[in-house]
Motif scaffolding. Structure first.
Motif, PDB file in Angstrom:
ATOM      1  N   UNK A 168       0.549  -1.466  -0.124  1.00  0.00           N
ATOM      2  CA  UNK A 168       0.125  -0.165  -0.269  1.00  0.00           C
ATOM      3  C   UNK A 168       0.712   1.285  -0.099  1.00  0.00           C
ATOM      4  N   UNK A 169       1.835   0.837   0.738  1.00  0.00           N
ATOM      5  CA  UNK A 169       3.062   1.900   0.800  1.00  0.00           C
ATOM      6  C   UNK A 169       3.643   3.002  -0.230  1.00  0.00           C
ATOM      7  N   UNK A 170       3.718   1.494  -1.048  1.00  0.00           N
ATOM      8  CA  UNK A 170       5.068   1.522  -2.060  1.00  0.00           C
ATOM      9  C   UNK A 170       3.462   2.255  -3.223  1.00  0.00           C
ATOM     10  N   UNK A 171       2.304   2.287  -3.752  1.00  0.00           N
ATOM     11  CA  UNK A 171       1.406   2.859  -4.747  1.00  0.00           C
ATOM     12  C   UNK A 171       1.149   1.014  -5.605  1.00  0.00           C
ATOM     13  N   UNK A 172       1.354   0.429  -5.111  1.00  0.00           N
ATOM     14  CA  UNK A 172       0.805  -1.593  -5.495  1.00  0.00           C
ATOM     15  C   UNK A 172      -0.651  -1.080  -5.719  1.00  0.00           C
ATOM     16  N   UNK A 173      -1.690  -0.867  -4.410  1.00  0.00           N
ATOM     17  CA  UNK A 173      -2.629  -0.889  -4.447  1.00  0.00           C
ATOM     18  C   UNK A 173      -3.206   0.081  -3.706  1.00  0.00           C
ATOM     19  N   UNK A 174      -4.641   0.199  -4.151  1.00  0.00           N
ATOM     20  CA  UNK A 174      -4.813   1.599  -3.302  1.00  0.00           C
ATOM     21  C   UNK A 174      -5.705   1.228  -2.284  1.00  0.00           C
ATOM     22  N   UNK A 175      -6.599   2.637  -1.732  1.00  0.00           N
ATOM     23  CA  UNK A 175      -6.640   2.203  -0.043  1.00  0.00           C
ATOM     24  C   UNK A 175      -8.028   1.127  -0.073  1.00  0.00           C
ATOM     25  N   UNK A 176      -8.938   0.910  -0.668  1.00  0.00           N
ATOM     26  CA  UNK A 176      -9.878   0.731  -0.892  1.00  0.00           C
ATOM     27  C   UNK A 176      -9.390  -1.263  -1.045  1.00  0.00           C
ATOM     28  N   UNK A 177      -9.013  -1.661  -1.720  1.00  0.00           N
ATOM     29  CA  UNK A 177      -7.748  -3.230  -1.963  1.00  0.00           C
ATOM     30  C   UNK A 177      -7.386  -3.378  -0.853  1.00  0.00           C
ATOM     31  N   UNK A 178      -6.178  -2.341   0.000  1.00  0.00           N
ATOM     32  CA  UNK A 178      -6.175  -2.565   0.884  1.00  0.00           C
ATOM     33  C   UNK A 178      -6.796  -2.258   1.649  1.00  0.00           C
ATOM     34  N   UNK A 179      -8.072  -1.597   1.984  1.00  0.00           N
ATOM     35  CA  UNK A 179      -9.123  -2.312   3.179  1.00  0.00           C
ATOM     36  C   UNK A 179      -9.419  -3.097   3.503  1.00  0.00           C
ATOM     37  N   UNK A 180     -10.008  -3.919   2.041  1.00  0.00           N
ATOM     38  CA  UNK A 180     -10.536  -5.052   1.387  1.00  0.00           C
ATOM     39  C   UNK A 180      -9.414  -6.366   2.133  1.00  0.00           C
ATOM     40  N   UNK A 181      -8.271  -6.202   1.402  1.00  0.00           N
ATOM     41  CA  UNK A 181      -7.368  -7.513   2.006  1.00  0.00           C
ATOM     42  C   UNK A 181      -7.104  -8.049   3.374  1.00  0.00           C
ATOM     43  N   UNK A 182      -6.726  -6.343   3.947  1.00  0.00           N
ATOM     44  CA  UNK A 182      -6.932  -6.508   5.215  1.00  0.00           C
ATOM     45  C   UNK A 182      -7.761  -6.906   6.443  1.00  0.00           C
ATOM     46  N   UNK A 183      -9.229  -6.874   6.594  1.00  0.00           N
ATOM     47  CA  UNK A 183     -10.294  -6.905   6.856  1.00  0.00           C
ATOM     48  C   UNK A 183     -10.042  -9.122   6.285  1.00  0.00           C
ATOM     49  N   UNK A 184      -9.776  -9.215   5.307  1.00  0.00           N
ATOM     50  CA  UNK A 184      -9.736 -11.240   5.174  1.00  0.00           C
ATOM     51  C   UNK A 184      -8.966 -11.268   6.253  1.00  0.00           C
ATOM     52  N   UNK A 185      -7.520 -10.284   5.883  1.00  0.00           N
ATOM     53  CA  UNK A 185      -5.921 -11.048   6.471  1.00  0.00           C
ATOM     54  C   UNK A 185      -6.451 -10.705   8.445  1.00  0.00           C
ATOM     55  N   UNK A 186      -6.762 -10.137   8.500  1.00  0.00           N
ATOM     56  CA  UNK A 186      -7.619 -10.181  10.066  1.00  0.00           C
ATOM     57  C   UNK A 186      -8.621 -11.704  10.278  1.00  0.00           C
ATOM     58  N   UNK A 187      -9.281 -11.316   9.220  1.00  0.00           N
ATOM     59  CA  UNK A 187     -10.844 -12.476  10.020  1.00  0.00           C
ATOM     60  C   UNK A 187      -9.605 -13.692   9.617  1.00  0.00           C
ATOM     61  N   UNK A 188      -8.647 -14.003   9.176  1.00  0.00           N
ATOM     62  CA  UNK A 188      -8.561 -15.239   9.087  1.00  0.00           C
ATOM     63  C   UNK A 188      -6.904 -15.122   9.973  1.00  0.00           C
ATOM     64  N   UNK A 189      -6.878 -14.168  10.870  1.00  0.00           N
ATOM     65  CA  UNK A 189      -5.809 -14.648  11.599  1.00  0.00           C
ATOM     66  C   UNK A 189      -6.766 -14.652  13.315  1.00  0.00           C
ATOM     67  N   UNK A 190      -8.410 -14.002  13.357  1.00  0.00           N
ATOM     68  CA  UNK A 190      -8.398 -14.176  14.111  1.00  0.00           C
ATOM     69  C   UNK A 190      -9.160 -15.693  13.888  1.00  0.00           C
TER      70      UNK A 190
END
Length: 137
Positions: free
Chosen positions: A86-108
């Protein structure tokens, strides 16, 4: 079938041990006409193979590349890798939020599964994932 790969230091150690061991065995076990194979094994291992591994490095067929280590380190910390993308600009904010939610759900789910395995009770407290949500804000 693919050849196994080793770290450079481990491969050098393996070559050294095999060269010395096979040289010693050939000196003891082989009949007199074949004893000359011992020095040939020693020279092949110590003066040919080890320098080749040192000079060629990752280009030597049995040496694992450092990229494999980097990939495994990234796999161990997926949230940090996502943040870097996200910081390097490869993905936008919406994609970052979507993937982060998925990762956190998986970690839970992983944490709950680990807790159930360690407790052996089969129950998980309801407030476990609420603390994680507060940490993200």
């Amino acid at each position: 079938m693919a050849l196994p790969t080793f770290e450079k230091k481990r491969l050098i150690g393996l070559i050294a041990i095999l060269s010395f061991g096979l040289t010693s065995l050939s000196a003891v076990l082989l009949p007199a006409p074949l004893v000359t194979l011992g020095p040939a094994l020693f020279i092949t291992g110590f003066f040919i193979l080890i320098p080749l591994v040192l000079v060629l490095g990752e280009q030597f067929p049995l040496v694992a590349s450092d990229e494999d280590d980097a990939a495994s380190a990234t796999a161990e910390r997926p949230v940090a890798a996502l943040r870097d993308r996200y910081a390097s600009g490869e993905i936008d904010e919406a994609e970052f939020e979507r993937r982060l939610d998925r990762l956190l759900a998986t970690e839970d789910l992983d944490e709950r599964f680990d807790q159930v395995e360690s407790d052996g009770t089969g129950s998980v407290e309801a407030g476990d994932h609420g603390e994680r949500d507060l940490e993200l804000e």
